[in-house]
Design an enzyme around this catalytic site. Structure first.
Site, PDB file in Angstrom:
ATOM      1  N   GLU A   1       4.214  -5.518   7.371  1.00  0.00           N
ATOM      2  CA  GLU A   1       3.435  -4.436   7.985  1.00  0.00           C
ATOM      3  C   GLU A   1       3.812  -4.176   9.437  1.00  0.00           C
ATOM      4  O   GLU A   1       3.784  -3.022   9.892  1.00  0.00           O
ATOM      5  CB  GLU A   1       1.933  -4.749   7.903  1.00  0.00           C
ATOM      6  CG  GLU A   1       1.297  -4.477   6.549  1.00  0.00           C
ATOM      7  CD  GLU A   1       1.378  -5.641   5.572  1.00  0.00           C
ATOM      8  OE1 GLU A   1       2.212  -6.543   5.797  1.00  0.00           O
ATOM      9  OE2 GLU A   1       0.632  -5.660   4.587  1.00  0.00           O
TER      10      GLU A   1
ATOM     11  N   GLU B   1      -0.931  -9.164  -0.685  1.00  0.00           N
ATOM     12  CA  GLU B   1      -2.373  -9.366  -0.477  1.00  0.00           C
ATOM     13  C   GLU B   1      -3.127  -9.334  -1.808  1.00  0.00           C
ATOM     14  O   GLU B   1      -4.073 -10.095  -2.019  1.00  0.00           O
ATOM     15  CB  GLU B   1      -2.902  -8.299   0.488  1.00  0.00           C
ATOM     16  CG  GLU B   1      -2.365  -8.514   1.908  1.00  0.00           C
ATOM     17  CD  GLU B   1      -2.768  -7.402   2.859  1.00  0.00           C
ATOM     18  OE1 GLU B   1      -2.416  -6.241   2.584  1.00  0.00           O
ATOM     19  OE2 GLU B   1      -3.448  -7.697   3.855  1.00  0.00           O
TER      20      GLU B   1
ATOM     21  N   ALA C   1       0.869  -1.183   0.000  1.00  0.00           N
ATOM     22  CA  ALA C   1       0.000   0.000   0.000  1.00  0.00           C
ATOM     23  C   ALA C   1       0.902   1.228   0.000  1.00  0.00           C
ATOM     24  O   ALA C   1       2.087   1.136   0.334  1.00  0.00           O
ATOM     25  CB  ALA C   1      -0.869  -0.014   1.253  1.00  0.00           C
TER      26      ALA C   1
ATOM     27  N   GLY D   1       0.510  -5.001   0.999  1.00  0.00           N
ATOM     28  CA  GLY D   1      -0.667  -4.986   0.129  1.00  0.00           C
ATOM     29  C   GLY D   1      -0.388  -5.605  -1.232  1.00  0.00           C
ATOM     30  O   GLY D   1      -1.309  -6.105  -1.894  1.00  0.00           O
TER      31      GLY D   1
HETATM   32  N1  3HC Z   1       4.661   3.308   0.036  1.00  0.00           N
HETATM   33  C1  3HC Z   1       5.155   4.507  -0.315  1.00  0.00           C
HETATM   34  N2  3HC Z   1       6.449   4.720  -0.626  1.00  0.00           N
HETATM   35  C2  3HC Z   1       7.273   3.645  -0.580  1.00  0.00           C
HETATM   36  C3  3HC Z   1       6.816   2.366  -0.240  1.00  0.00           C
HETATM   37  C4  3HC Z   1       5.439   2.203   0.085  1.00  0.00           C
HETATM   38  N3  3HC Z   1       4.926   1.026   0.404  1.00  0.00           N
HETATM   39  N4  3HC Z   1       7.869   1.527  -0.278  1.00  0.00           N
HETATM   40  C5  3HC Z   1       8.933   2.256  -0.655  1.00  0.00           C
HETATM   41  N5  3HC Z   1       8.573   3.539  -0.835  1.00  0.00           N
HETATM   42  C6  3HC Z   1       9.414   4.641  -1.323  1.00  0.00           C
HETATM   43  C7  3HC Z   1      10.577   4.945  -0.383  1.00  0.00           C
HETATM   44  O1  3HC Z   1      10.179   5.875   0.606  1.00  0.00           O
HETATM   45  C8  3HC Z   1      11.587   5.539  -1.353  1.00  0.00           C
HETATM   46  O2  3HC Z   1      11.182   6.855  -1.614  1.00  0.00           O
HETATM   47  P1  3HC Z   1      12.254   7.996  -1.980  1.00  0.00           P
HETATM   48  O3  3HC Z   1      12.954   7.503  -3.184  1.00  0.00           O
HETATM   49  O4  3HC Z   1      11.437   9.195  -2.180  1.00  0.00           O
HETATM   50  O5  3HC Z   1      13.155   8.077  -0.776  1.00  0.00           O
HETATM   51  C9  3HC Z   1      11.370   4.723  -2.629  1.00  0.00           C
HETATM   52  O6  3HC Z   1      10.055   4.178  -2.509  1.00  0.00           O
HETATM   53  C10 3HC Z   1      12.335   3.589  -2.822  1.00  0.00           C
HETATM   54  O7  3HC Z   1      12.360   2.806  -1.621  1.00  0.00           O
HETATM   55  P2  3HC Z   1      13.661   2.029  -1.172  1.00  0.00           P
HETATM   56  O8  3HC Z   1      14.819   2.962  -1.130  1.00  0.00           O
HETATM   57  O9  3HC Z   1      13.326   1.279   0.058  1.00  0.00           O
HETATM   58  O10 3HC Z   1      13.850   1.048  -2.422  1.00  0.00           O
HETATM   59  P3  3HC Z   1      14.471  -0.392  -2.461  1.00  0.00           P
HETATM   60  O11 3HC Z   1      14.541  -0.757  -3.875  1.00  0.00           O
HETATM   61  O12 3HC Z   1      15.712  -0.474  -1.629  1.00  0.00           O
HETATM   62  O13 3HC Z   1      13.407  -1.355  -1.732  1.00  0.00           O
HETATM   63  C11 3HC Z   1      11.217  -2.186  -1.215  1.00  0.00           C
HETATM   64  C12 3HC Z   1      12.135  -1.549  -2.288  1.00  0.00           C
HETATM   65  C13 3HC Z   1      11.757  -3.604  -0.879  1.00  0.00           C
HETATM   66  C14 3HC Z   1       9.832  -2.276  -1.770  1.00  0.00           C
HETATM   67  C15 3HC Z   1      11.275  -1.320   0.053  1.00  0.00           C
HETATM   68  O14 3HC Z   1      11.016   0.023  -0.317  1.00  0.00           O
HETATM   69  C16 3HC Z   1      10.287  -1.674   1.109  1.00  0.00           C
HETATM   70  O15 3HC Z   1      10.539  -2.574   1.886  1.00  0.00           O
HETATM   71  N6  3HC Z   1       9.149  -0.974   1.172  1.00  0.00           N
HETATM   72  C17 3HC Z   1       8.165  -1.124   2.194  1.00  0.00           C
HETATM   73  C18 3HC Z   1       7.414  -2.402   2.062  1.00  0.00           C
HETATM   74  C19 3HC Z   1       6.272  -2.428   3.056  1.00  0.00           C
HETATM   75  O16 3HC Z   1       6.431  -2.185   4.222  1.00  0.00           O
HETATM   76  N7  3HC Z   1       5.087  -2.748   2.556  1.00  0.00           N
HETATM   77  C20 3HC Z   1       3.914  -2.772   3.356  1.00  0.00           C
HETATM   78  C21 3HC Z   1       3.247  -1.448   3.298  1.00  0.00           C
HETATM   79  S1  3HC Z   1       1.832  -1.337   4.357  1.00  0.00           S
HETATM   80  C22 3HC Z   1       0.641  -2.183   3.529  1.00  0.00           C
HETATM   81  O17 3HC Z   1       0.874  -2.679   2.453  1.00  0.00           O
HETATM   82  C23 3HC Z   1      -0.682  -2.235   4.197  1.00  0.00           C
HETATM   83  C24 3HC Z   1      -1.581  -3.238   3.608  1.00  0.00           C
HETATM   84  O18 3HC Z   1      -1.563  -4.396   4.367  1.00  0.00           O
HETATM   85  C25 3HC Z   1      -2.989  -2.742   3.545  1.00  0.00           C
END
Ligand code: 3HC
Ligand code: NAI
Length: 646
Positions: free
Chosen positions: A123, A103, A61, A100
């Protein structure tokens, strides 16, 4: 375009294209929602392949949207529409399918993946639980035993494991979309959706063990136990109620202070390695690193650098000190192997990449030399004068000084543009913080090289201007001073420490001093007194003079039994410090916390005002990654900003 639609014969291929991580922001969900209806109504489409553009499927998400109320269509709305489709949806996963993103893939009727993809539900790292069915659909596909570590314990599955568990239906070795289209075309019946599959109860012993693991690993975080509870709820009340319960928990946690803090740190950590001022600056190359001094810091830095694959030369003054330093490095690698963090073969290979030398000549071929000798200006100046002569002109010279002004260390060096402060934290192979302290002469590619080194070492880099103690130790000094003010008014060390532990620190300020030893700061005060500075007597001075230097002498602020690190309140210590302490009083824990965090934030604000740190978030990164500030609380600047909000 956030989602594109292509046709491969009768198969519709939907590609989510929202760089950098294809996060499922509202516009993406809305477009997919509409396309799902359109495709369902299109008789010429027999199946759908859902994939991601760029380097990954979907990173989750859009976390940036979590500060506002959810917008329609929500992810559960979209997922319900896909799941109810009468034509098979196949998720084609490469790179990562996280949160997400996974999911969404779980809502599809089948999943195929490229080798080397990562599937997970991280998450809980953000203080939330999956909010779009992850806690319900995943266990129905792979079983509870495998799902609990993924949902509640940060376990990530690679393609091979995911396929073995039944989460991935086919591994596609060649081009992913072609393979996915072929797979989707071959589906003769609509596979049973994950939510409709049966779920086995693994029994009470299993749940007890999982709960025990959770309370140990969660370290006061709310989300992991809540994730476990959501899994259990879905088992006890069936999938429909499970999905409702999950969503309610997700929404409630999403608006919690804990999740706000963790999301704030998520973005701060990602921004830290890329300061705007260095955009477009190529870092100077570093392949081999020399470490000067194999004591506490030098040996830890050597291990950290070598763990990142760089070759290391460790320099000491004499054979005995070198043997000791190399021995410490070996112990670090061996301990990692014992704990399963590396194999024995890796530990051996790492040690083979660390060579030792006596004196400085052996460092002449290194691209970077990090100095970690005694904290003494004359000693440091002498070694840098030699290094400047011996090292190649482009080699970077760095000091790990804690307090000495790096400009003074670099004074008189022939090319100060290659000089920089790299302040590691003890133990350097563990602590994530790296304070980077350029002097005015430092060249941009040297500064960029420091940030690049931090990235390679897996550290969180924070640039600091020059002041006493830089960002971290300056705030630490203020924190300790405020603790001492409270102590002097009669609040006991045990009350102060307990309040800070209750807030989330692993230990309070007095326990920390006992562990580190009271004698170093005592000697610093004595040295200042010897220089004629007016440094009033402190309770800590009284303890050291009475031989109580902390844990290592069996007592400091607390007493310690032999071989036991448990602090026990000490009548003796109380009596020793009594001349400087007011009558015993007590303060509520929240007031103690407020004063100590408030003192840190006040110092942080001064640091910002002086331009020593670039942003409040960087100050918070220093506190969280260098000083044990509880991650779930964001940092002192975050705390104070939230408090100020109406
Ligand atoms: N939402 C918004 N922005 C995100 C994001 C997300 N889920 N994931 C990464 N970004 C952004 C980062 O802030 C960064 O932004 P910037 O360039 O402006 O600084 C850019 O994307 C690149 O991120 P990374 O430097 O981390 O890129 P990598 O290539 O090293 O890693 C990744 C990619 C493995 C996808 C890593 O970004 C990551 O682990 N992201 C988070 C994953 C996560 O926690 N997902 C769950 C989200 S909550 C959810 O999904 C709720 C659901 O259950 C309803
Ligand atoms: P230490 O006393 O454990 O180690 C210093 C080492 O340097 C000794 O092994 C000594 O033999 C060696 N040494 C001294 N002069 C040398 C020379 N000319 N050539 C080669 N080796 C020489 O000290 P520690 O704690 O490792 O500190 C080193 C530096 O790191 C200091 O500047 C300190 O302020 C800084 N620092 C210390 C931290 C800590 O927690 N100990 C944290 C962050 C920085």
């Amino acid at each position: 375009m956030t989602v594109t639609l292509d046709r491969h014969g009768s198969v519709a291929v939907l590609t989510i294209d929202n760089p950098p991580v294809n996060a499922l922001k509202t516009a993406v969900r809305a477009r997919l929602f509409d396309l799902a209806a359109q495709i369902e109504a299109d008789a010429s489409v027999s199946a759908i392949v859902l994939c991601g553009a760029g380097k990954l499927f979907v990173g989750g998400a859009d976390i940036a949207e979590f500060d506002r109320p959810p917008e329609d269509p929500t992810l559960p709305d979209l997922i319900a529409r896909i799941e109810a489709a009468t034509k098979p949806w196949v998720a084609a996963i490469h790179g990562s399918a996280l949160g997400g993103g996974l999911e969404l893939a779980l809502a599809c009727h089948a999943r195929v993946a490229s080798p080397g993809a990562t599937l997970g539900l991280p998450e809980v790292n953000l203080g939330i639980i999956p909010g779009a069915g992850g806690t319900q659909r995943l266990p129905r596909l792979i079983g509870l035993a495998a799902a609990i570590p993924v949902v509640a314990e940060r376990d990530m599955l690679d393609t091979t494991r995911a396929a073995a568990l039944g989460l991935v239906d086919r591994i596609i070795d060649g081009p992913l979309v072609d393979g996915a289209v072929a797979f989707a075309s071959g589906l003769s019946t609509l596979p049973t959706p994950a939510r409709s599959r049966p779920l086995q109860d693994p029994g009470p012993a299993f749940w007890e063990a999982a709960a025990a693991r959770m309370s140990k690993a969660a370290k006061g975080q709310t989300a992991p136990p809540a994730a476990l509870a959501a899994l259990r709820y879905g088992l006890d009340h069936a999938v429909e109620a499970g999905l409702r319960h999950e969503r309610e928990t997700f929404l409630s946690l999403r608006s919690s202070a804990e999740s706000a803090a963790l999301r704030y740190l998520f973005f701060a950590e990602r921004a830290a390695p890329r300061p705007a001022a260095l955009r477009g600056v190529a870092p100077r190359d570093i392949a081999s690193v020399g470490i000067l001094g194999g004591g506490t810091m030098g040996s830890g830095i050597a291990a950290a650098v070598r763990n990142a694959g760089l070759s290391v030369v460790l320099s000491e003054r004499d054979p005995a000190a070198l043997e000791k330093g190399l021995g410490t490095v070996k112990c670090i690698f061996d301990a990692a192997a014992r704990r399963g963090l590396s194999t024995e073969a890796e530990a051996t290979a790492r040690m083979a990449g660390v060579t030792g030398c006596i004196g400085l000549e052996g460092l002449s071929g290194c691209d970077l030399v990090i100095e970690a000798v005694f904290e003494d200006l004359a000693v440091k100046r002498a070694v840098f004068a030699d290094l400047a002569r011996l090292c190649r002109p482009e080699a970077i010279l760095a000091t790990n000084t804690s307090y000495i002004d790096p400009r003074a260390i670099a004074e008189g060096l022939p090319s100060p543009d290659r000089f920089i402060g790299l302040h590691f934290f003890s133990p350097a192979q563990v602590m994530k913080l790296l304070e980077i302290i350029p002097i005015p002469d430092t060249a941009p590619d040297v500064l960029a090289a420091a940030f690049d080194l931090a990235r390679r070492l897996g550290k969180v880099p924070v640039q600091s201007g020059i002041c006493e103690g830089f960002i971290g130790n300056r705030i630490l000094k203020r924190y300790r001073a405020e603790a001492e003010v409270m102590l002097r008014t009669g609040v006991s060390p045990a009350d102060i420490d307990a309040a800070m532990r209750g807030f989330g620190y692993a230990m309070g300020p007095f326990e920390m001093q006992d562990m580190a030893g009271l004698d170093i700061s005592f000697m610093n005060r004595e040295a200042a007194r010897a220089r004629g500075e007016n440094v009033p007597e402190t309770p800590g001075d009284l303890l050291v003079r009475a031989g109580r230097k902390g844990m290592k002498t069996g007592g400091g602020w607390y007493d310690y039994a032999a071989g036991d690190r448990t602090p026990r309140p000490s009548d003796e210590a109380q009596q020793i410090i009594a001349p400087l302490i007011g009558p015993r009083t007590s303060l509520p824990a929240d007031q103690i916390v407020e004063r100590l965090v408030g003192a840190m934030a006040t110092e942080g604000q001064a640091i910002l005002d002086e331009g020593i740190a670039a942003s409040p978030a960087e100050i918070d990164l220093v506190q969280v990654h260098g000083y044990g500030f509880p991650r779930t609380k964001g940092g002192p600047m975050f705390q104070i900003t939230r408090k100020a909000k109406p």
